[in-house]
Design an enzyme around this catalytic site. Structure first.
Site, mmCIF file in Angstrom:
data_model
loop_
_atom_site.group_PDB
_atom_site.id
_atom_site.type_symbol
_atom_site.label_atom_id
_atom_site.label_comp_id
_atom_site.label_asym_id
_atom_site.label_seq_id
_atom_site.Cartn_x
_atom_site.Cartn_y
_atom_site.Cartn_z
ATOM 1 N N HIS A 345 2.897 10.096 -5.947
ATOM 2 C CA HIS A 345 2.251 10.409 -7.194
ATOM 3 C C HIS A 345 1.665 9.421 -7.973
ATOM 4 O O HIS A 345 0.722 9.338 -8.214
ATOM 5 C CB HIS A 345 3.415 11.424 -7.850
ATOM 6 C CG HIS A 345 3.767 12.443 -7.262
ATOM 7 N ND1 HIS A 345 4.764 13.393 -7.895
ATOM 8 C CD2 HIS A 345 3.395 12.984 -6.452
ATOM 9 C CE1 HIS A 345 5.012 14.358 -7.361
ATOM 10 N NE2 HIS A 345 4.140 14.344 -6.138
ATOM 11 N N CYS A 659 -16.662 14.029 10.448
ATOM 12 C CA CYS A 659 -15.877 13.302 9.311
ATOM 13 C C CYS A 659 -14.711 12.523 9.936
ATOM 14 O O CYS A 659 -14.016 13.059 10.749
ATOM 15 C CB CYS A 659 -15.404 14.314 8.395
ATOM 16 S SG CYS A 659 -14.763 15.914 9.096
#
Length: 735
Positions: A345, A659
């Site tokens: 986080h 990608c």
């Protein structure tokens, strides 16, 4: 009194007061070795001759972890290492504590006894208190020249720590050790009601502080990182936490002691848990507890903030996401963590704030001192502590060079994406956060070639509701304007674990297991919810959806059936729909290489997932540091596979994109474009360098050279060397 005599007296007094048969002090030298500096009870001749490396033996373990060890039978501990010169084999019980100063480990203090016993909490606390005093003595420099090894306790030696790059960029500045822990000395209350009132007041102030922190405009108001911060706000209002605090006060503790007790209890329960989500929760609760302690003890945050250097580099073992916002953004130049992962986080928030981050920098807290100069290389994953002047000058120049190159790329941004010989190409960007979207225009990307929808799920506390998903997808499309966006459907499983997703099976090899489209088809309710949100968000626009980890064309047909059912459902109830729906597949599983004609007929577009395709094709676990760099993607077998895909895409007129990390490196992008893969999606920062290389290249000429080398399988030529030689010969920028 001489420093050695002073140290000898300290260990004797500790031994007497703790009724210990041994007391020893180990000091961390400049070369990372813990040298025995003083002892009573062990062989005196071992002083300045006995030594352990960081992480070696019990003493080395304490120093590297910065945590005490309390053992009744020390020799049975797996980290125990016998040093015959000390004569310690007769001693069984062992208590060792780190000698810390400002969060940095400077040594280890140990007591031992022959009897089998565990030392009490009061004894541990007493030893830690004495260790604090020793830390001040060591830091003062009095012990520097005692070592007979001739190695000083040089607190200014340069150190380079190899970690993991978690957020792009380079930061030069000075260390600020993140020290959230507050020592509570007043343990027992005289008036429980008064303490509960103090707690309520502090909680109210804490919640207001968090509200103010979340309202700051230095962090974007939209994006997945907001979910992280909003969930943090929820913890501050958690009734179960408050109830446990009040119960501890009712049992006789002060408000401060109750916070520390509940915090310790929770850490004891979660310390052994390996689940990354629960570890994140522990960081958040630790942070909340420390904030509440600061409120109760009246710590002045403004004074603490005023002392921050203008070029702060935060160094921490771990941090909660909201802790980072305690520091003013204008002061922050970088973040270094001993723990941390790309999905932590605090890393998500730091990335949103544009702060370079290096994680997994083991032992960096023990080696750092407040105010030390430091360089954070968020590109290579290196941390340079107290760098030599020439290293500092080189990185300062590197920062200036990057700024100049970025200016050049900005000039290039508005120029057509056409190679030197007139062949068109397209460069798009990968994204996963709403906060990434401003880079769409800044980088000159022609669209979003890969939007990773799973990030919204990975940072949420529970499965995001359809409304939340729809809101995010609509925001992405609005921010992208007229530029196309390709949404990858939910790619979870493997190393992307959703903690609230119950009853997931244990898998020996999760990368090859129940993940991505396999999971979506087995749990169609999850897939339908996401598809419905995407359809509603794409009203009057083209919707591009890409299916990850497709192995069999039949999976595409199954997914299309579910999607068509959702289109029919929304149409029936009068909801707006996309003007066109394009369904694509990611080519990541080698099985599809042998069914390319069927694949190209089944989809509107194909995107090569180069990271996983290369990993599976070469049986190379890219998460394994021993072999991750063993094989080079620009090699004959992989290039042959890519050329086959490009040829089939051209044959069927199926748009083809690649990608992955391969697309974002100028040298490999040259090889891809030469093979016919002209649509590339990469990180926003890579678009400028890749475009600069491609516009300077005669792609037809490079293609002739490269394809000839690929087809000549009698010559084991290094393919990357061929591309590099061509670039050098034609002055094509690729570094």
């Amino acid at each position: 009194m001489e420093p050695q005599e002073r140290l000898d007296r300290i260990v004797r007094q500790i031994a007497q007061n703790m009724v210990a048969e041994v007391c020893s002090a180990y000091v961390l030298r400049a070369d990372g070795v813990l040298e025995l500096y003083a002892t009573v009870g062990l062989n005196p001749s071992a002083v300045h001759h006995s030594a352990l490396r960081l992480g070696q033996g019990l003493v080395g373990t304490i120093a590297s972890s910065a945590r005490p060890l309390n053992l009744a039978e020390a020799q049975k501990h797996p980290a125990f290492e016998y040093l015959p010169e000390t004569g310690e084999e007769i001693y069984n019980s062992f208590l060792g504590v780190p000698i810390l100063r400002a969060g940095r480990t400077l040594g280890v203090l140990v007591v031992q006894n022959e009897a089998h016993r565990l030392y009490g909490d009061d004894e541990t606390e007493a030893l830690e208190t004495v260790a604090m005093v020793l830390g001040e003595i060591i830091a003062a420099g009095d012990l520097k020249r005692l070592s007979t090894a001739g190695i000083e306790l040089d607190l200014s030696r340069p150190v380079t720590s190899k970690g993991r790059a978690l957020a792009d960029g380079i930061g030069l500045g000075h260390v600020v050790l993140h020290e959230p822990r507050i020592v509570v000395t007043n343990l027992f209350n005289e008036d429980s009601d008064a303490e509960i009132e103090r707690l309520a007041t502090a909680l109210g102030s804490l919640r207001l502080t968090i509200d103010d922190m979340l309202a700051r405009r230095e962090v974007a108001f939209e994006g997945e990182h907001r979910d992280v911060l909003e969930s943090y706000r929820m913890f501050a209002h958690d009734k179960g936490w408050v109830r446990r605090l009040e119960e501890a006060i009712a049992n006789g503790l002060t408000a401060e002691a109750s916070v520390e007790k509940v915090q310790s209890d929770m850490r004891a329960r979660l310390t052994a848990v390996s689940d990354p989500y629960l570890r994140e929760r522990m960081n958040d609760f630790d942070d909340l507890a420390n904030r509440l302690l600061r409120e109760l003890m009246g710590e002045d945050a403004a004074t603490r903030e005023a002392k921050l250097p203008s070029d702060t580099i935060l160094v921490a073992r771990s941090m909660g996401a909201a802790e980072l916002l305690d520091y003013p953004r204008k002061n922050l130049r970088g973040l270094v963590l001993e723990d941390g992962a790309a999905t932590s986080h605090v890393v998500i928030v730091a990335r949103a704030m544009g702060i370079p981050v290096v994680g997994q920098a083991k032992g960096i807290v023990a080696l750092s001192e407040n105010g030390d100069p430091m360089i954070v290389d968020g590109l290579a994953g290196d941390v340079h502590l107290r760098p030599q002047p020439d290293v500092e000058a080189a990185f300062a120049e590197k920062v200036k060079f990057r700024a100049r190159r970025q200016q050049e790329y900005r000039v290039l941004r508005d120029k057509p994406s056409v190679s030197k010989d007139g062949q068109e190409f397209s460069l798009q960007m990968n994204a996963g956060l709403l906060v990434d979207l401003p880079q769409l225009d800044e980088s000159g990307a022609e669209g979003i070639g890969l939007f990773r929808t799973e990030l919204q799920f990975m940072v949420a506390e529970t499965f995001p509701r359809a409304e939340a998903q729809e809101t995010l997808y609509r925001s992405i499309l609005e921010a992208a304007g007229r530029k196309p966006v390709t949404f990858r459907s939910l790619d979870i499983g493997g190393d992307k674990v959703l903690p609230y997703f119950r009853n997931t099976p244990h898998e020996e090899n999760p990368a090859l297991g129940w993940r991505a489209i396999r999971l979506s088809l087995d749990r169609p309710g999850l897939f339908r919810t996401q598809i419905r949100a995407l359809l509603k968000a794409s009203n009057d626009r083209v919707l591009r959806v890409m299916l990850p980890m497709v192995t069999d064309v039949a999976e595409i047909q199954q997914a299309r059936t579910i999607i068509n059912r959702e289109v029919h459902h929304l149409s029936r109830f009068g909801h707006g729909l996309p003007t066109r729906l394009q369904l694509g597949a990611m080519l990541e599983v080698p099985a599809l290489l042998f069914d390319l004609d069927a694949l190209m007929r089944s989809v509107d577009f194909v995107s090569i997932g180069s990271n996983d395709l290369f990993q599976f094709l070469t049986a190379t676990d890219r998460g394994n540091s021993q072999i991750a760099n063993r094989f080079e993607p620009i090699c004959r077998p992989f290039l042959k596979a890519l050329k086959s895909v490009a040829d089939h895409a051209e044959k069927h007129r199926t748009p083809l994109t690649l990608c992955g990390e391969l697309a974002g490196k100028p040298l490999s992008a040259l090889a891809l474009a030469a093979l016919g893969v002209r649509h590339l999606s990469m990180s926003a920062a890579s678009i400028g360098p890749v475009k600069a290389a491609l516009v300077a290249t005669d792609l037809k000429g490079l293609s002739e050279v490269l394809i000839a080398a690929i087809e000549n399988d009698r010559d084991p030529t290094d393919m990357q060397a061929i591309v590099r030689a061509y670039a050098d010969e034609h002055s094509i920028p690729y570094n």
